[in-house]
Design a protein around this motif. Structure first.
Motif, short mmCIF file in Angstrom:
data_model
loop_
_atom_site.label_atom_id
_atom_site.label_comp_id
_atom_site.label_asym_id
_atom_site.label_seq_id
_atom_site.Cartn_x
_atom_site.Cartn_y
_atom_site.Cartn_z
N SER A 31 -27.30 -8.05 19.84
CA SER A 31 -25.96 -8.67 19.44
C SER A 31 -25.87 -9.41 18.27
O SER A 31 -25.74 -8.93 17.26
CB SER A 31 -25.17 -9.13 20.56
OG SER A 31 -24.75 -7.90 21.33
N SER A 32 -26.40 -10.35 18.52
CA SER A 32 -27.67 -11.20 17.93
C SER A 32 -28.17 -10.74 16.53
O SER A 32 -28.00 -10.98 14.36
CB SER A 32 -28.20 -12.53 17.86
OG SER A 32 -27.63 -13.54 18.50
N LEU A 33 -29.20 -9.72 16.72
CA LEU A 33 -29.64 -9.37 14.96
C LEU A 33 -28.45 -8.34 14.41
O LEU A 33 -28.53 -8.55 13.38
CB LEU A 33 -30.92 -8.82 15.76
CG LEU A 33 -31.55 -9.38 16.41
CD1 LEU A 33 -32.60 -8.67 16.44
CD2 LEU A 33 -32.65 -9.98 14.76
N LEU A 34 -27.13 -7.85 15.23
CA LEU A 34 -26.94 -7.00 14.54
C LEU A 34 -25.74 -7.38 13.90
O LEU A 34 -25.26 -6.43 12.97
CB LEU A 34 -25.88 -5.37 15.83
CG LEU A 34 -26.70 -4.80 17.04
CD1 LEU A 34 -26.51 -4.77 18.23
CD2 LEU A 34 -27.33 -3.56 15.78
N VAL A 35 -25.58 -8.81 14.25
CA VAL A 35 -24.56 -8.99 13.38
C VAL A 35 -25.49 -9.36 12.05
O VAL A 35 -25.19 -9.13 11.18
CB VAL A 35 -24.00 -10.28 14.20
CG1 VAL A 35 -23.47 -11.85 12.83
CG2 VAL A 35 -23.52 -9.98 15.77
N SER A 66 -32.44 -3.66 23.57
CA SER A 66 -32.23 -2.94 23.33
C SER A 66 -31.99 -1.83 22.96
O SER A 66 -32.15 -0.50 21.72
CB SER A 66 -33.35 -3.88 21.90
OG SER A 66 -34.42 -2.89 22.01
N LEU A 67 -32.62 -0.85 23.66
CA LEU A 67 -32.75 0.49 23.76
C LEU A 67 -30.69 1.06 23.14
O LEU A 67 -30.83 1.95 23.16
CB LEU A 67 -33.14 0.85 24.83
CG LEU A 67 -34.56 1.17 24.73
CD1 LEU A 67 -35.69 1.13 26.32
CD2 LEU A 67 -35.19 1.11 23.73
N SER A 120 -32.05 -7.53 29.74
CA SER A 120 -32.56 -8.65 30.20
C SER A 120 -31.25 -9.79 29.87
O SER A 120 -30.60 -9.13 28.59
CB SER A 120 -32.93 -10.18 30.00
OG SER A 120 -33.12 -9.54 28.62
N VAL A 121 -30.23 -10.94 30.13
CA VAL A 121 -29.28 -11.39 29.35
C VAL A 121 -30.01 -12.01 27.94
O VAL A 121 -28.77 -11.44 27.53
CB VAL A 121 -28.37 -12.20 30.22
CG1 VAL A 121 -27.03 -13.49 29.42
CG2 VAL A 121 -27.63 -11.79 30.80
N TYR A 122 -30.50 -13.03 28.13
CA TYR A 122 -31.20 -13.28 26.46
C TYR A 122 -31.69 -11.39 26.02
O TYR A 122 -30.65 -11.82 24.78
CB TYR A 122 -32.89 -13.22 27.11
CG TYR A 122 -33.50 -14.26 25.84
CD1 TYR A 122 -32.98 -15.48 25.22
CD2 TYR A 122 -34.51 -13.44 25.33
CE1 TYR A 122 -33.73 -15.94 23.78
CE2 TYR A 122 -34.60 -14.16 24.14
CZ TYR A 122 -34.69 -15.52 23.12
OH TYR A 122 -34.96 -15.65 22.27
N GLY A 123 -32.07 -10.65 26.09
CA GLY A 123 -32.20 -9.41 24.98
C GLY A 123 -31.20 -9.24 24.77
O GLY A 123 -30.97 -9.15 22.89
N THR A 124 -30.52 -8.87 25.63
CA THR A 124 -28.91 -8.00 25.32
C THR A 124 -28.20 -9.69 24.61
O THR A 124 -27.33 -8.79 23.08
CB THR A 124 -27.67 -8.21 25.71
OG1 THR A 124 -28.37 -7.25 27.28
CG2 THR A 124 -26.50 -7.77 26.33
N ILE A 125 -28.14 -10.79 24.66
CA ILE A 125 -27.33 -11.45 23.24
C ILE A 125 -28.11 -11.38 21.59
O ILE A 125 -27.61 -11.51 21.19
CB ILE A 125 -27.52 -12.66 24.22
CG1 ILE A 125 -26.76 -12.88 25.20
CG2 ILE A 125 -26.75 -13.58 22.71
CD1 ILE A 125 -26.25 -14.06 25.97
N LEU A 126 -29.89 -11.25 21.76
CA LEU A 126 -30.65 -10.83 20.76
C LEU A 126 -30.47 -9.86 20.14
O LEU A 126 -30.18 -10.26 19.17
CB LEU A 126 -31.99 -11.02 21.40
CG LEU A 126 -33.19 -11.11 20.51
CD1 LEU A 126 -33.15 -11.96 19.56
CD2 LEU A 126 -34.28 -11.41 20.46
N LEU A 158 -34.63 -3.77 15.09
CA LEU A 158 -34.27 -4.81 16.44
C LEU A 158 -35.91 -4.07 17.42
O LEU A 158 -36.27 -4.31 18.18
CB LEU A 158 -33.50 -3.72 16.84
CG LEU A 158 -32.00 -3.93 16.57
CD1 LEU A 158 -31.28 -2.83 16.96
CD2 LEU A 158 -31.76 -5.32 17.27
N ALA A 159 -36.65 -3.57 17.34
CA ALA A 159 -37.38 -2.41 17.98
C ALA A 159 -38.95 -3.95 17.52
O ALA A 159 -39.15 -4.44 18.84
CB ALA A 159 -38.15 -1.49 17.49
N ILE A 160 -39.42 -3.83 15.99
CA ILE A 160 -39.77 -5.13 16.41
C ILE A 160 -39.17 -6.76 17.05
O ILE A 160 -40.39 -7.10 17.65
CB ILE A 160 -40.38 -5.28 14.37
CG1 ILE A 160 -40.11 -3.57 13.91
CG2 ILE A 160 -40.93 -6.36 14.37
CD1 ILE A 160 -40.61 -3.55 12.44
#
Length: 171
Positions: free
Chosen positions: A31-35, A98-99, A23-29, A52-54
């Motif tokens: 990336s935000s977490l990675l930052v 997130s995978l 999902s777009v939302y999951g992908t953005i989430l 990320l997984a949690i």
């Protein structure tokens, strides 16, 4: 069951492509977490993978549960386990997004690449996924040529903003 989680319709090829991209939302989430996770002393690949997984799982559960509570309020009853399971299945693309980042971070966790390289690669992959998802959505909507490209680019900009944020925050 009525509402958002009613009987699922048969998936088209476009549904599978868009769902396969996450999902777009999951992908953005992600990336935000990675930052956030890649700054300072928190740049441990194993910690980032777990976070990320949690976090993605908690967000999916929160989305599913809140939607079910809203539907339950409309029907004046709480959702049952089967409804929760169906709702979680509906939210699976959020977790699935997130995978790719987790797979890339695994390369860092086992020492094949550096953590910063893994984060940068994951952000680039997520940005490409956003572009491809936008392009696929435009195609499904019947857009072609420059219009389809524009939709893909708008989605891509979301990922680029997060890359710029990482550069800004970490330098």
């Amino acid at each position: 069951m009525s509402g958002r989680f009613a009987t699922p319709r048969r998936q088209t090829w476009a549904d599978r492509i868009l769902s396969g991209s996450g999902s777009v939302y999951g992908t953005i989430l992600t990336s935000s977490l990675l930052v956030s996770l890649s700054s300072g002393e928190r740049g441990n690949a194993w910690v980032m993978i777990a976070a990320l997984a949690i976090a993605e799982s908690v967000f999916a559960l929160a989305h599913a549960w809140s939607a079910l509570l809203i539907e339950g309020h409309a029907r004046a009853r709480l959702p049952g386990p089967a409804e929760l399971g169906h709702a979680l299945g509906h939210e699976w693309p959020l977790v699935k997004a997130s995978l790719p980042a987790i797979a890339i971070l695994l390369l860092a966790a086992i020492g094949l690449i550096g953590v910063d390289t893994a984060v940068n690669l994951a952000l680039a992959v997520n940005t490409a996924v956003l572009f491809a998802g936008g392009l696929a959505l435009a195609w499904v909507a019947g857009l072609r040529g420059l219009k389809a490209l524009a939709v893909g680019l708008v989605a891509c900009v979301l990922g680029l903003v997060l890359i710029i944020l990482k550069i800004w925050v970490h330098h």
